[in-house]
Design a protein around this motif. Structure first.
Motif, mmCIF file in Angstrom:
data_model
loop_
_atom_site.group_PDB
_atom_site.id
_atom_site.type_symbol
_atom_site.label_atom_id
_atom_site.label_comp_id
_atom_site.label_asym_id
_atom_site.label_seq_id
_atom_site.Cartn_x
_atom_site.Cartn_y
_atom_site.Cartn_z
ATOM 1 N N VAL A 165 37.142 56.345 93.151
ATOM 2 C CA VAL A 165 37.506 56.453 91.734
ATOM 3 C C VAL A 165 37.725 57.922 91.375
ATOM 4 O O VAL A 165 38.694 58.273 90.694
ATOM 5 N N ASN A 166 36.837 58.781 91.837
ATOM 6 C CA ASN A 166 36.999 60.216 91.580
ATOM 7 C C ASN A 166 38.356 60.695 92.064
ATOM 8 O O ASN A 166 39.062 61.434 91.375
ATOM 9 N N LYS A 167 38.690 60.275 93.285
ATOM 10 C CA LYS A 167 39.969 60.715 93.884
ATOM 11 C C LYS A 167 41.140 60.235 93.039
ATOM 12 O O LYS A 167 42.101 60.962 92.796
ATOM 13 N N GLN A 168 41.052 58.974 92.620
ATOM 14 C CA GLN A 168 42.144 58.384 91.841
ATOM 15 C C GLN A 168 42.293 59.086 90.504
ATOM 16 O O GLN A 168 43.397 59.361 90.051
ATOM 17 N N LEU A 169 41.169 59.378 89.863
ATOM 18 C CA LEU A 169 41.208 60.074 88.578
ATOM 19 C C LEU A 169 41.851 61.452 88.750
ATOM 20 O O LEU A 169 42.662 61.890 87.931
ATOM 21 N N GLU A 170 41.479 62.127 89.829
ATOM 22 C CA GLU A 170 42.012 63.463 90.088
ATOM 23 C C GLU A 170 43.522 63.384 90.294
ATOM 24 O O GLU A 170 44.281 64.184 89.758
ATOM 25 N N LYS A 171 43.928 62.362 91.020
ATOM 26 C CA LYS A 171 45.356 62.190 91.302
ATOM 27 C C LYS A 171 46.132 61.907 90.018
ATOM 28 O O LYS A 171 47.196 62.469 89.777
ATOM 29 N N MET A 172 45.585 61.052 89.180
ATOM 30 C CA MET A 172 46.248 60.742 87.915
ATOM 31 C C MET A 172 46.339 62.005 87.064
ATOM 32 O O MET A 172 47.359 62.284 86.437
ATOM 33 N N GLY A 173 45.268 62.755 87.077
ATOM 34 C CA GLY A 173 45.268 64.007 86.333
ATOM 35 C C GLY A 173 46.321 64.965 86.852
ATOM 36 O O GLY A 173 47.034 65.620 86.087
ATOM 37 N N LEU B 119 40.389 65.553 84.352
ATOM 38 C CA LEU B 119 40.623 66.911 83.860
ATOM 39 C C LEU B 119 40.813 67.892 85.014
ATOM 40 O O LEU B 119 41.596 68.837 84.919
ATOM 41 N N CYS B 120 40.106 67.680 86.100
ATOM 42 C CA CYS B 120 40.259 68.568 87.257
ATOM 43 C C CYS B 120 41.674 68.470 87.810
ATOM 44 O O CYS B 120 42.300 69.477 88.149
ATOM 45 N N GLY B 121 42.169 67.248 87.891
ATOM 46 C CA GLY B 121 43.526 67.041 88.378
ATOM 47 C C GLY B 121 44.550 67.665 87.445
ATOM 48 O O GLY B 121 45.536 68.270 87.898
ATOM 49 N N VAL B 122 44.309 67.542 86.145
ATOM 50 C CA VAL B 122 45.244 68.131 85.178
ATOM 51 C C VAL B 122 45.343 69.627 85.410
ATOM 52 O O VAL B 122 46.432 70.208 85.467
ATOM 53 N N LEU B 123 44.203 70.258 85.602
ATOM 54 C CA LEU B 123 44.201 71.703 85.840
ATOM 55 C C LEU B 123 44.952 72.040 87.118
ATOM 56 O O LEU B 123 45.775 72.964 87.144
ATOM 57 N N ARG B 124 44.703 71.274 88.145
ATOM 58 C CA ARG B 124 45.345 71.557 89.435
ATOM 59 C C ARG B 124 46.863 71.412 89.317
ATOM 60 O O ARG B 124 47.629 72.267 89.782
ATOM 61 N N GLY B 125 47.304 70.341 88.663
ATOM 62 C CA GLY B 125 48.740 70.112 88.522
ATOM 63 C C GLY B 125 49.409 71.152 87.651
ATOM 64 O O GLY B 125 50.480 71.681 87.984
ATOM 65 N N THR B 126 48.762 71.454 86.540
ATOM 66 C CA THR B 126 49.332 72.440 85.609
ATOM 67 C C THR B 126 49.497 73.799 86.281
ATOM 68 O O THR B 126 50.545 74.430 86.202
ATOM 69 N N LEU B 127 48.442 74.231 86.943
ATOM 70 C CA LEU B 127 48.480 75.566 87.524
ATOM 71 C C LEU B 127 49.409 75.643 88.726
ATOM 72 O O LEU B 127 49.998 76.686 89.014
ATOM 73 N N GLU B 128 49.556 74.514 89.426
ATOM 74 C CA GLU B 128 50.485 74.520 90.553
ATOM 75 C C GLU B 128 51.897 74.796 90.053
ATOM 76 O O GLU B 128 52.685 75.487 90.707
ATOM 77 N N MET B 129 52.211 74.275 88.867
ATOM 78 C CA MET B 129 53.543 74.479 88.310
ATOM 79 C C MET B 129 53.770 75.934 87.881
ATOM 80 O O MET B 129 54.906 76.331 87.636
ATOM 81 N N VAL B 130 52.688 76.680 87.744
ATOM 82 C CA VAL B 130 52.875 78.104 87.470
ATOM 83 C C VAL B 130 52.402 78.947 88.643
ATOM 84 O O VAL B 130 51.797 80.006 88.478
#
Lengths: 141, 234, 191
Positions: free
Chosen positions: C48-56, C142-153
């Motif tokens: 579940v943690n992994k999935q949440l991170e991925k969705m984020g 939220l962790c995934g959101v941060l990872r995705g956002t920052l990857e784009m910058v």
């Protein structure tokens, strides 16, 4: 004065039960049901469900006061928005106190339901919930 | 001590929640409870936060977040569900279930908030007005745009939303153009109706017009039992 | 950009440029998603943690554009500025909260976000099954959101929760580490 309290779900299933004794007038808060009485309690409360199901269409209130009588015992009922029934078996009239007790329990039930991991009709097993219901009983009953 | 576990109870044993769709694993993360541990909680609580029972139910009543947050979350919910279904109808069912779960909670929360003057609805018109005003206002900050009774079918009513938020903020990929995300809202409505003992089916239908391209009708079809009871109540 | 300036920008954008929605709707929607995942993965909280991170992460990839459009923020000069921007502008503009930036490492590549409030976790109590509190990170999206956002910058980061009030810890703390700057010449993930 002893009380038997049950929360019944939408399928007539029990999701929580407790016993209290009165804390008023020097009472120690411990329920004193005779053994024979104990097994009757559930039956009395269960059979009052039929009456609740009828009465609930005649009145829009959530607190339904006394819905059923059995010998010297009364069953008071509070019906939540989602049709969850709080049923209190008691041997003396105490409308206001019981209403206040039900109101507190409604607060606790709603908090339980707001938790995404709790589903309607699940048994309530939280020790904190149990403690707080008993606290409310001590306060009002 | 919860005695229900120890006695032979005349009550019907606990049965699964209807909102959990058949076919999905019925094992909700088990609340493993033997008699002895039924009241002692194994949960740890932070000293600062205590438990959910210590938090006031009105604390977040007026709180707001950005619509974008909801849109992103909803979009991801759709994406995730899409991978586990076959076809649009199934996907809408999943959205309906999410909405249903939310509707159940919203119902109790809204009534609790009405306090002492709270009343349960016992008539069809009453419950529908509760949905079009109180429920709708709490989620969408505005009442629904209309409520109509079907001329042809006694058991059908229509709730109208000219621009459902869930559709305006979600961009649906072209291959899913038939998907109506308002199935989510239909689920909320259905849960409120079910909870108040007005069982029925609620489905979302796009009925675009020139002025209102996003207009949506929620068709509410009540079970026969509801119509019967309504006529008995007179 | 200093922390105070970031705070002002965040406040300003929140007040003037953000369409708002009932927070409880978001809370309940997130809760429904997590509960559904727990059912789908039959209580395997690590999955579940992994999935949440991925969705984020998926959200993060798209969120950055929305963020930049609403805030008109320029490039951050350094990772410290990035941290303040995330905390005071990013979280403010989307979740109306401003976690505290703290616990920097001396090389300025790692910091913590301390959450006083977390609207995603309102009303939530983890299942009392002896495992959830040790395995599930409820707000892992939220962790995934941060990872995705920052990857784009152009920043590859690792974000994970170190503690969570839902687990009985004293605070909810996310640890963010800058793994590397993503060079334009090399595709991310290659060295």
């Amino acid at each position: 004065m002893s009380f038997y309290f049950a929360i019944v779900g939408t399928k007539d299933n029990p999701i929580y039960e407790a016993e209290f004794g009165t804390s008023k007038q020097g009472g120690d808060g411990v329920a004193r049901f005779r053994e024979e009485q104990r097994s009757m309690n559930q039956f009395i409360v269960h059979s009052s469900l039929d009456i609740v199901e009828e009465v609930q269409w005649a009145t829009p209130t959530m607190y339904m006061k006394c819905v059923d009588k059995f010998n010297n015992l009364q069953v008071s009922c509070f019906l939540t928005a989602g049709n969850i029934k709080f049923l209190l078996l008691h041997d003396q009239k105490a409308d206001d106190a019981i209403r206040q007790f039900f109101t507190d329990v409604y607060d606790l039930y709603t908090k339980t339901l707001m938790n995404p991991f709790y589903e309607v009709d699940m048994r309530i097993t939280s020790g904190v919930f149990d403690g707080k219901v008993k606290q409310a009983a001590k306060k009002y009953l | 001590m919860q005695r229900g576990d120890s006695l032979n109870s005349p009550f019907v044993p606990f049965s699964p929640n209807p909102s959990i769709q058949q076919g999905t694993p019925t094992s909700t993360p088990p609340l493993k409870h033997t008699l002895s541990s039924s009241t002692s909680s194994n949960l740890r609580y932070s000293s600062s936060r205590k438990s959910i029972y210590d938090r006031h139910l009105n604390r977040s009543q007026r709180s707001e977040l950005s619509k974008a947050s909801f849109a992103f979350l909803f979009g991801e919910m759709v994406q995730y569900a899409q991978k586990r279904v076959n076809g649009i109808a199934d996907l809408e069912k999943k959205l309906n279930l999410h909405g249903y779960s939310i509707g159940q909670r919203l119902l109790e929360l809204l009534l609790w908030r009405e306090g002492r003057s709270a009343k349960r609805e016992t008539r069809i018109l009453g419950i529908l007005q509760f949905i079009t005003t109180t429920v709708y206002r709490s989620i969408f900050n505005k009442p629904a745009d209309g409520l109509e009774k079907s001329r042809d079918n006694e058991d059908e009513y229509m709730l109208i939303d000219n621009d459902p938020m869930v559709n305006s903020y979600i961009s649906v990929p072209k291959e899913m153009s038939q998907l109506n995300c308002a199935a989510f809202v239909a689920g909320i409505i259905e849960a409120v109706l079910d909870g108040c003992l007005f069982p029925g089916r609620v489905t979302a239908h796009s009925v675009p017009t020139e002025q209102l391209p996003a207009k949506t009708v929620f068709l509410i079809k009540f079970d026969e039992s509801v119509i019967e009871r309504e006529s008995v109540l007179g | 950009m200093s922390a105070t300036k970031a705070a002002r920008v965040g406040e300003d954008v929140w007040k003037t440029r953000i369409d708002k929605v009932n927070a409880e709707l978001v809370t309940l929607t997130y809760g429904s998603i997590v509960a559904q995942l727990c059912r789908d993965f039959e209580g395997d909280y690590l999955e579940v943690n992994k999935q949440l991170e991925k969705m984020g992460y998926n959200i993060g990839l798209r969120l950055i554009e929305d963020f930049l459009a609403k805030t008109n923020m320029g490039k951050c000069a350094n990772f410290r500025e990035t941290a303040e921007t995330i905390a005071k502008v990013g979280f403010k503009v989307f979740l109306n909260i401003t976690p505290t930036v703290a616990n920097w490492t001396t090389d300025n590549k790692q910091f913590s976000l301390i959450f006083e409030e977390n609207p995603l976790a309102d009303f939530v109590e983890l299942p009392d099954d002896g495992r959830a509190q040790n395995e599930l990170w409820y707000s892992n999206m939220l962790c995934g959101v941060l990872r995705g956002t920052l990857e784009m910058v152009q920043m590859q980061v690792d974000a994970h929760f170190a503690s969570d009030i839902l687990r009985g810890n004293e605070v909810t703390e996310m640890r963010v580490t800058l793994v590397r700057i993503i060079d334009d010449e090399l595709p991310p993930g290659e060295d």
